[in-house]
Write an enzyme that holds these catalytic residues in place. Sequence first.
Site, mmCIF file in Angstrom:
data_model
loop_
_atom_site.group_PDB
_atom_site.id
_atom_site.type_symbol
_atom_site.label_atom_id
_atom_site.label_comp_id
_atom_site.label_asym_id
_atom_site.label_seq_id
_atom_site.Cartn_x
_atom_site.Cartn_y
_atom_site.Cartn_z
ATOM 1 N N GLN A 49 3.755 7.577 2.186
ATOM 2 C CA GLN A 49 2.963 6.708 3.099
ATOM 3 C C GLN A 49 2.804 5.355 2.669
ATOM 4 O O GLN A 49 2.456 5.089 1.653
ATOM 5 C CB GLN A 49 1.384 7.253 3.324
ATOM 6 C CG GLN A 49 1.478 8.736 4.021
ATOM 7 C CD GLN A 49 1.671 8.769 5.516
ATOM 8 O OE1 GLN A 49 0.970 8.181 6.210
ATOM 9 N NE2 GLN A 49 2.873 8.807 5.894
ATOM 10 N N TRP A 63 0.773 -1.116 0.098
ATOM 11 C CA TRP A 63 -0.034 0.089 0.008
ATOM 12 C C TRP A 63 0.824 1.352 -0.050
ATOM 13 O O TRP A 63 1.843 1.551 0.820
ATOM 14 C CB TRP A 63 -0.854 -0.025 1.245
ATOM 15 C CG TRP A 63 -1.557 1.356 1.241
ATOM 16 C CD1 TRP A 63 -1.000 2.186 2.288
ATOM 17 C CD2 TRP A 63 -2.713 1.781 0.974
ATOM 18 N NE1 TRP A 63 -1.797 3.413 2.256
ATOM 19 C CE2 TRP A 63 -3.009 2.871 1.588
ATOM 20 C CE3 TRP A 63 -3.714 1.299 0.257
ATOM 21 C CZ2 TRP A 63 -4.090 3.767 1.263
ATOM 22 C CZ3 TRP A 63 -5.040 1.798 0.130
ATOM 23 C CH2 TRP A 63 -5.027 3.358 0.585
ATOM 24 N N GLU A 110 -6.417 18.439 4.958
ATOM 25 C CA GLU A 110 -4.970 17.734 5.315
ATOM 26 C C GLU A 110 -4.127 18.123 4.439
ATOM 27 O O GLU A 110 -4.320 18.904 3.406
ATOM 28 C CB GLU A 110 -5.312 16.256 4.770
ATOM 29 C CG GLU A 110 -6.580 15.666 5.734
ATOM 30 C CD GLU A 110 -6.570 14.222 5.548
ATOM 31 O OE1 GLU A 110 -6.732 13.569 6.406
ATOM 32 O OE2 GLU A 110 -6.983 13.896 4.308
ATOM 33 N N ASP A 112 -0.289 9.133 0.371
ATOM 34 C CA ASP A 112 0.368 10.512 0.273
ATOM 35 C C ASP A 112 1.911 10.668 0.031
ATOM 36 O O ASP A 112 2.646 9.864 0.637
ATOM 37 C CB ASP A 112 0.170 11.444 1.479
ATOM 38 C CG ASP A 112 -0.989 11.384 2.230
ATOM 39 O OD1 ASP A 112 -2.019 10.773 1.642
ATOM 40 O OD2 ASP A 112 -1.248 12.044 3.294
#
Length: 471
Positions: A43, A24, A204, A27
Amino acid sequence: MKNTETMMTKQWRPFIHFTPEKNWLNDPNGMVYFNDMYHLFFQYNPTGDKHGNMHWGHAQSTDLVNWQEKDIAIYADPDGLGYVFSGGAVVDVNNTSGLGDGTVPPLVATFTHHSKDEVQVQSLAYSQDGGDTWVEYANNPVIANPGLKDFRDPKVIWDEENSQWVMALAVEHFIYFYISSNLIDWTFASQFGEGYGTHGRVWECPDLFPLTTPCGITKWVLIVSLDPAGPNGGTGTQYFIGEFDGKQFISDHTETRWLDYGPDNYAGVTWDGLQPTSNKRIFIAWMSNWVYANDLPTNPWRGGMTLPRELTLVNSSKGIMLANLPSDDITSLKAEFTLTDANTLPESCAYEVVWKFDKSLGDNSITFFNSEDEKLVISYVAENNEIQLDRTQSGWNEKGFGRVATAPLKMTDENTIECSIIIDQSSVEVFTEKGLTTLTSNIFPKVPYSEFTITRTSQLECFTLINKVTS
Ligand code: FRU
């Protein structure tokens, strides 16, 4: 038992976009240019293909096209301060932090630690070897949590005029600014957001930086991602243009300005470290949307980045606006491809179709299709003076993926529309009005589109985008 090999979805592995080898990604984080190297952190969940167990993954490139994935840069500390959420990184040229060893300037990353109990604090990590390896600062956190649930994503820049570091931090649905002389001791300076732009549940991944117009006017740009309430559902990214006096950001406008209208351009921020030599602001974003990010059908990776894009300020009839276009590194891959009468598309590479038409002709559209009866339709809708991107029949279409995205055109006085459409194995990026209006979208056709048709007279050009170096 399923055979992992047959579960692989090699047909969706992009040619010119970054994806991790496996697992996975969300960002982009800590992007910093140092010693001729672009570092891209992100991330990353090293143990799974869904969001969770967040670390900072790492990739590097000399040209923003060929990426080499490296070891994990910053590890989660689940039993301590927590998982490693988003943030930025800077080159601390004068070693203001004292974290350098005196030989090379330290690179300093600012990020959010998110604990098991969901407490978010701001922390530092630093690299003394130009970004290869990272050490966590011994006295983390550097900003404690004041009792707020959403308190994250610190992005720092050096404010030359006021000789200080400035941090933009997303706090609930506002941006807080902090200032510091050494990246370690931070003072709250101001807050921005009430009555400006679109809010949704949270703001964010902010990014604040100066940018100069072609006429030499310097403005400050604040990029803010928000979840949900994006222009076409789910997550989206807006920007504000204004002034920053060293403490407070004042936006010139209250209305929302979207950086991109497609569903898949989120949490994007810019590279630090380029400005002393080139004054460039290169932006990259996560090419996904929280609505379905955890369900995208790729394997063994899930999540990738948009093309790197250069941000510029443009004078328009609506004032100074922010444009984003593929960086020179991408456009330098272009080679002309001769179209046949059937409009057959290039194979085994990413490509660009430049579609130019007059608005006075009325509605117009371009449809990309394959042998599986899947199609991607991009249209000009005269009545609304907008561009539509319809991926409802483009291939995979689950979990709220298949909607039509629309983008209003801004330059009302121009009759000719030029759309640059860049298609890779699982994405389409549309750039029009010189980058003032863009749409970014994932697509998952069973097999690549092989041809296209248009509904009205248009001028067409096609280019292959071939990544010459294969790693
Ligand atoms: C944005 C975001 C950030 C957070 C990170 C966690 O997509 O929610 O606010 O730091 O993802 O992975």
